[in-house]
Design an enzyme around this catalytic site. Structure first.
Site, PDB file in Angstrom:
ATOM      1  N   LYS A  82     -11.829  -1.770   8.107  1.00 29.73           N
ATOM      2  CA  LYS A  82     -10.971  -2.680   8.869  1.00 29.73           C
ATOM      3  C   LYS A  82     -11.413  -2.727  10.335  1.00 29.73           C
ATOM      4  O   LYS A  82     -11.744  -3.777  10.868  1.00 29.73           O
ATOM      5  CB  LYS A  82      -9.516  -2.231   8.805  1.00 29.73           C
ATOM      6  CG  LYS A  82      -9.012  -1.846   7.429  1.00 29.73           C
ATOM      7  CD  LYS A  82      -8.842  -3.022   6.515  1.00 29.73           C
ATOM      8  CE  LYS A  82      -8.175  -2.592   5.216  1.00 29.73           C
ATOM      9  NZ  LYS A  82      -7.949  -3.720   4.303  1.00 29.73           N
ATOM     10  N   TRP A 112       0.826  -1.208   0.000  1.00 32.27           N
ATOM     11  CA  TRP A 112       0.000   0.000   0.000  1.00 32.27           C
ATOM     12  C   TRP A 112       0.859   1.256   0.000  1.00 32.27           C
ATOM     13  O   TRP A 112       0.525   2.254  -0.652  1.00 32.27           O
ATOM     14  CB  TRP A 112      -0.975  -0.024   1.172  1.00 32.27           C
ATOM     15  CG  TRP A 112      -1.959  -1.139   1.026  1.00 32.27           C
ATOM     16  CD1 TRP A 112      -2.043  -2.272   1.777  1.00 32.27           C
ATOM     17  CD2 TRP A 112      -2.951  -1.270  -0.007  1.00 32.27           C
ATOM     18  NE1 TRP A 112      -3.048  -3.099   1.292  1.00 32.27           N
ATOM     19  CE2 TRP A 112      -3.614  -2.508   0.210  1.00 32.27           C
ATOM     20  CE3 TRP A 112      -3.344  -0.468  -1.067  1.00 32.27           C
ATOM     21  CZ2 TRP A 112      -4.660  -2.954  -0.609  1.00 32.27           C
ATOM     22  CZ3 TRP A 112      -4.385  -0.909  -1.890  1.00 32.27           C
ATOM     23  CH2 TRP A 112      -5.020  -2.136  -1.658  1.00 32.27           C
ATOM     24  N   ASP A 165      -1.185   6.721   6.277  1.00 30.00           N
ATOM     25  CA  ASP A 165      -2.317   5.864   5.936  1.00 30.00           C
ATOM     26  C   ASP A 165      -2.481   4.898   7.107  1.00 30.00           C
ATOM     27  O   ASP A 165      -1.652   4.015   7.320  1.00 30.00           O
ATOM     28  CB  ASP A 165      -2.018   5.109   4.636  1.00 30.00           C
ATOM     29  CG  ASP A 165      -3.086   4.078   4.284  1.00 30.00           C
ATOM     30  OD1 ASP A 165      -4.068   3.928   5.035  1.00 30.00           O
ATOM     31  OD2 ASP A 165      -2.928   3.408   3.245  1.00 30.00           O
TER      32      ASP A 165
END
Length: 421
Positions: A256, A160, A232
């Site tokens: 999440k 990511w 992030d």
């Protein structure tokens, strides 16, 4: 006993319909003949069963180890179920009401207030509920913080972080100061040895790499005094306390730890808002959303509502200090089982940076991994297959994964090992 009032029964009592008495049903094949004139018609109202205020837990629910969308707290799901049909006496579901109505206005304001309380968000930071996932923020961050020729530093500790770096190349001059790709993303470097760009506008990290299971335990400081730290935090957001004041921007997809998919939360220092590049699409401009209190367009109302319920639940647990203790206990049990298996199970991540949220591991006998995942599913433990890019096994044990789920997985692992030595 009088029948309960419903939209259908109200319709039948309306003065515009005084003669609706009986309904004659025409048998099949009659549609081929001229319809007879009906002098009287009656409609029988169908009363939908109201949501039970005393919903009980379903013993058939499974343990969902998915990386996202992920498991939610049972108490949150049950509360949402009980409020779904008629939210707080409004006569509407939360999914039907206007995002500008007083009911939803209270929902989004309460969600923001509780999130600010959970993370101790300073007053000089804006909290935005946006759309597009964290991936959209890969572009929004450089567009809002940089001019096209400005530099920005990136530490890449997984897939990511790498995607964020590549996206930034379209909108500024990102500098890759470290990448863990050569080590298959299993470590985080010492910050002191990193050569940062002294003119960088910001330093970007992915706080927890969902795929590779690498998590920052502490955070670097940009060498440029005027630069900010951007993170992030999608897969460890609200899993532990964070000093928000150390960051300029924090962003996280909700799916999440804090809600279903559909909303991305951005926490941004207010003095960083209002300098977006001219090419910035309106939906990526932080100022547009801050000025509109996240209501510039129709937001993902139901997802924000669920996030609000999750924030309430986290506060009821005692806040993020207590939540982190629970997460550390769950992760410790699982990592101990892996490390104590004499090599039957292997976690490749350096112990000092192992994630409390995503635990990847492989089996010494790789041909057994498929069987392991299939048998676990039969025992009510699903989504244990590793990400398609790396394979193996991955157990995501976010906030809402109960201790019982981890204990069941560990018991299964030991039994599986005993049967396949």
């Amino acid at each position: 006993m009088a029948a309960a009032s419903t939209p259908q029964s109200f319709l039948l009592q309306h003065p515009l319909y005084p003669s609706l008495k009986t309904l004659s049903y025409i048998p099949s094949k009659q549609h081929l003949r001229p319809r007879p004139r009906l002098s009287t018609v009656s409609c029988t109202a169908v009363h939908p069963a109201p949501a039970s205020p005393s919903v009980t837990k379903d013993q058939d629910r499974i343990f969902n180890f998915a990386a996202g969308p992920a498991t939610l707290p049972e108490s949150v799901i049950l509360k949402a179920q009980s409020e779904l049909y008629n939210y707080h006496g409004s006569g509407m579901s939360i999914m039907e009401m206007s995002h500008r109505g007083k009911e939803f206005d209270a929902v989004i304001k309460r969600a923001e207030s509780d999130l600010r309380l959970l993370l101790a968000v300073p007053d000089d930071y804006a909290v935005l509920f946006l759309q597009g996932g964290a991936t959209t923020q890969f572009a929004a961050v450089p567009l809002n913080l940089c001019e096209p020729d400005d530099a920005a530093d990136y530490i890449v500790t997984g897939s990511w972080g790498d995607k964020a770096f590549k996206e930034a190349q379209k909108f500024c001059k990102p500098n890759l100061i470290w990448s863990g790709k050569s080590d298959k993303y299993t470590k985080i470097p010492p910050f002191e040895g990193l050569e940062q760009n002294p003119n960088a506008k910001y330093l970007h990290i992915c706080a927890n790499e969902t795929i590779h299971g690498v998590e920052f335990k502490n955070y670097p400081t940009p060498s440029n005094r005027d630069a900010i730290l951007v993170a992030d935090m999608s897969s460890n957001f609200c899993s532990k306390p964070v000093d928000v004041s150390k960051f300029g921007v924090i962003y996280a997809g909700a799916q999440k730890n804090v809600g279903p998919s559909g909303v991305t939360i951005v926490i941004v220092r207010k003095d960083l808002i209002g300098n977006a590049q001219p090419i910035t699409p309106v939906m990526l401009d932080y100022k547009i959303h801050a000025d509109s209190a996240s209501l510039y367009n129709t937001p993902p109302c139901f997802t924000i509502y669920i996030c609000g319920l999750v924030f309430e639940d986290l506060l009821e647990q005692g806040g993020l200090v207590e939540v982190e203790k629970k997460n550390a206990k769950k992760a410790g049990i699982l990592y101990d089982a892996i490390d104590g298996s004499d090599g039957f199970y292997v976690c490749p991540v350096e112990k000092s940076v192992r994630s409390l949220m995503n635990v990847p591991f492989t089996l010494q006998k790789t041909d057994l991994e498929k069987k392991f995942i299939e048998e676990a599913a039969k025992e009510g433990m699903i989504q244990l297959k590793g990400h398609r890019s790396v394979g193996g096994v991955r157990a995501s044990i976010y906030n809402a994964m109960p201790l019982a789920g981890v204990e069941k997985l560990v018991a299964f692992m030991k039994d599986f090992q005993a049967r396949h030595l």
